[in-house]
Design an enzyme around this catalytic site. Structure first.
Site, PDB file in Angstrom:
ATOM      1  N   GLY A   8       0.820  -1.204   0.000  1.00 62.53           N
ATOM      2  CA  GLY A   8       0.000   0.000   0.000  1.00 62.53           C
ATOM      3  C   GLY A   8       0.858   1.260   0.000  1.00 62.53           C
ATOM      4  O   GLY A   8       1.975   1.295  -0.521  1.00 62.53           O
ATOM      5  N   SER A   9       0.341   2.295   0.647  1.00 60.64           N
ATOM      6  CA  SER A   9       1.005   3.604   0.607  1.00 60.64           C
ATOM      7  C   SER A   9       2.272   3.683   1.437  1.00 60.64           C
ATOM      8  O   SER A   9       2.947   4.715   1.430  1.00 60.64           O
ATOM      9  CB  SER A   9       0.023   4.681   1.087  1.00 60.64           C
ATOM     10  OG  SER A   9      -1.090   4.770   0.211  1.00 60.64           O
ATOM     11  N   THR A  10       2.618   2.607   2.158  1.00 67.03           N
ATOM     12  CA  THR A  10       3.840   2.656   2.971  1.00 67.03           C
ATOM     13  C   THR A  10       5.096   2.813   2.120  1.00 67.03           C
ATOM     14  O   THR A  10       6.141   3.234   2.637  1.00 67.03           O
ATOM     15  CB  THR A  10       3.974   1.391   3.832  1.00 67.03           C
ATOM     16  OG1 THR A  10       4.017   0.237   2.986  1.00 67.03           O
ATOM     17  CG2 THR A  10       2.800   1.267   4.803  1.00 67.03           C
TER      18      THR A  10
END
Length: 631
Positions: free
Chosen positions: A325-327
């Site tokens: 994801g956005s990590t």
């Protein structure tokens, strides 16, 4: 006065002859029995007793070493050895094995699986007159029952041995692994001499990786035995060398707090000390008690673990492959600005979607109405998908794959976690080989927000955070801190771990412009401490600065115009919640990755958990006590 009675010499003579004949007959019978017995022993049983007589002499017996202990970084004992009593059988002294087993089962409970396991061990390679365990962990009552019936059970013994014991049970199983009964395959790959009297071997994790250090060196003793294999006396002895005691980087207190915070979830958390690469906590829930596996787990208990839908046997921390994801957006942004594709001040207007062509498919931002005008710092802080769609369209997949690879994705970089997986770092070449299709621009857009083909493990995410915290310096993650030894003064000291002969350390991340580290870290700091940061609530009122990044990863696809509604989805199909961070920003002491399966949003679920863990480590607080006080 009566007549004097005279002796009857004739009668006495007859009596003497009868007794003499009877005595002679008895002697003859006894001689015949003796001769018959001699014939039986010397002729009929000659081969058997000739072989046994060979053992009626000095024998060299192996003496097993004591397995090394395992401690955490603060000296807390994590893996101990405890005495346990087992019932064993010496095959050479048993005439009818099945009868002996039946007699034994009439005294103590034994399952069919235990009997089958014994028979398998019976077929394994072993030394003559070496006892074979039948059942472990006898109670005092069972020991007494066997002891008083020794006369009925030739070849049966009760023996004491030290076995592994894990005092903290399931809290550490995914971090340390466990030992178990050595099997035929394992016997074939170890030194048969050094394992001559060893019944246990490391099966997973640290116990397996450091087996050579923990096992020690076998000892020997010369003993005089009789023909039945009984030891009469010890003539000479060379004591075994105990295994080394090892110290891990794990912090038990932090490990237990972390485990409690995600209790009831399918989740994983990895925490690393950036400067040393030491793994402070490695938690995967749900877990299981490793003590069940040491002497052999029952079929019922094993099937319960194996068939559980929550997969307690699965080590999510090092083998779980999740869309990050956005990590990964800080690293995607770094690849863009350091490659010269855009500058940190590059700005776009986000209407809530991005399209490659006019009127074409819309790649949605997580915020339906969009974020308006944003630059790189805003895009990281607010996790603006559209900015990353636009930038990835400009640079393509090659720079993204290159830079992500520099942070350890797609490979195993840990030094002593043998079960760790490399997961998948997509590239054009990877897709061509794995999917037999070319790379599309849409694949780049999905990859830029941590979706699509890209998957990573929690350990890889925590490692990437440690590399950013070190501003590119690579210190591979590892469990071992060192081994205990006695110095010349007789004091116990720690001998630091030496990985110089191990796998090569990844090259440091060298940027074209070092100030880009400041740019990326500023964006991650804004996630926690700016007005619009996605994890501002978790960063509020902190006495230290945190650099973090939230992430929410889709588990199932959503149609173009559909709206995600967690309430309408089965729990197992809901989004994963992720969060990565390091702190303090000015002097990083801990890097962390949190993944909660089907936990929803990273900012609402994963980030608050991470904040409590950071406080527990950096400030010494106990979030569990505080939670109880709040209630």
């Amino acid at each position: 006065m009566g007549a004097e009675r005279l002796k009857d010499h004739s009668k006495e003579s007859r009596t003497f002859k009868v007794r003499a004949v009877l005595a002679f007959f008895v002697v003859v019978v006894m001689l015949c029995v003796l001769v018959g017995r001699l014939y039986y022993l010397q002729v009929v049983e000659h081969d058997r007793y000739a072989a046994m007589s060979e053992a009626n002499r000095v024998q060299l017996q192996p003496v097993p070493p004591t397995r090394g202990l395992i401690y955490d970084r603060n000296g807390v004992l994590l893996a101990d050895n405890r005495p346990s009593y087992s019932v064993t059988i010496l095959k050479e002294e048993v005439e009818d094995l099945d009868t002996t087993l039946t007699e034994l089962r009439s005294l103590i409970p034994m399952t069919e699986r235990e009997v089958e396991s014994f028979k398998k061990r019976l077929k394994q390679r072993r030394r003559p007159f070496e006892s074979i365990p039948v059942r472990f962990r006898l109670t005092e009552d069972e020991i007494a029952k066997i002891s008083v019936n020794y006369h009925r059970l030739p070849g049966v013994r009760v023996e004491a041995e030290l076995i592994r014991y894990y005092p903290y049970g399931k809290s550490l199983v995914h971090a340390m692994g466990y030992v178990g009964r050595i099997n035929e395959k394992e016997l074939g790959r170890v030194d048969p001499t050094n394992y001559a009297a060893t019944h246990y071997i490391g099966k997973l994790g640290i116990e397996k990786f450091y087996e050579d250090e923990l096992h020690g060196e076998v000892g020997f003793q010369k003993v005089e035995t009789n023909a039945r294999g009984r030891v009469m006396r010890v003539l000479e002895r060379r004591d075994p060398r105990p295994g080394k005691d090892i110290v891990l980087n794990l912090d038990l207190r932090l490990q237990q707090i972390t485990e409690k915070l995600i209790e009831g979830y399918r989740a994983s958390i990895v925490a690393i000390e950036p400067k040393t690469g030491g793994i402070l906590a490695l938690v995967s829930t749900p877990a299981y008690d490793p003590n069940m596996f040491v002497t052999g787990i029952s079929s019922k208990n094993y099937n319960a673990l194996r068939e559980s839908p929550d997969l307690p046997l699965f080590n999510r921390a090092i083998r779980g492959r999740y869309p990050p994801g956005s990590t990964i957006k800080p690293m995607i942004a770094l690849s863009a600005i350091d490659s010269g594709i855009v500058t940190p001040s590059y700005t776009i207007f986000d209407p809530g979607w991005y399209s490659l062509t006019h009127g074409g498919r819309k790649y949605r931002d997580w915020k339906k109405v969009g974020h308006g005008r944003v630059n790189m710092y805003d895009a990281i802080a607010q996790s603006c998908d559209t900015w990353f769609y636009d930038v990835s369209h400009k640079m393509g997949v090659d720079p993204m794959s290159k830079y992500l690879g520099m942070f350890g994705f797609g490979q195993v970089t840990s030094l002593d976690l043998p079960e760790a997986l490399g997961a998948i770092l997509p590239s054009k070449e990877w897709k061509r080989k794995a999917r037999k299709t070319p790379w599309y621009t849409g694949d780049s857009l999905n990859m830029s927000i941590g979706q699509g083909f890209f998957v990573a493990t929690p350990l890889q995410l925590a490692t990437a955070m440690a590399v950013i915290a070190n501003r590119g310096e690579w210190v591979p993650p590892h469990m071992l801190k060192g081994t205990k030894k006695i110095n010349d003064a007789g004091a116990e000291v720690l001998e630091p771990a030496d990985f110089s002969d191990g796998k090569p350390t990844p090259a440091d991340v060298v940027l074209n412009d070092d100030k880009h580290w400041d740019d990326i870290i500023k964006g991650m700091r804004d996630v926690m401490h700016s007005k619009h940061g996605t994890a501002r609530r978790s960063g509020a009122n902190s006495s230290y600065e945190i650099a973090g990044k939230t992430g929410t990863a889709q588990v199932v696809g959503i149609k173009q115009d559909a709206v995600y509604d967690a309430e309408k989805l089965a729990e197992i199909h809901r989004d994963h919640a992720l969060f990565v961070a390091f702190a303090p920003v000015d002097d990083p002491k801990i890097a962390i990755a949190v993944i909660v399966e089907n936990g929803g949003g990273g900012s609402s679920t994963a980030a608050p958990i991470a904040r409590k863990i950071l406080d527990a480590y950096l400030l010494g607080t106990d979030p569990l006590v505080e939670d109880q006080d709040d209630k």
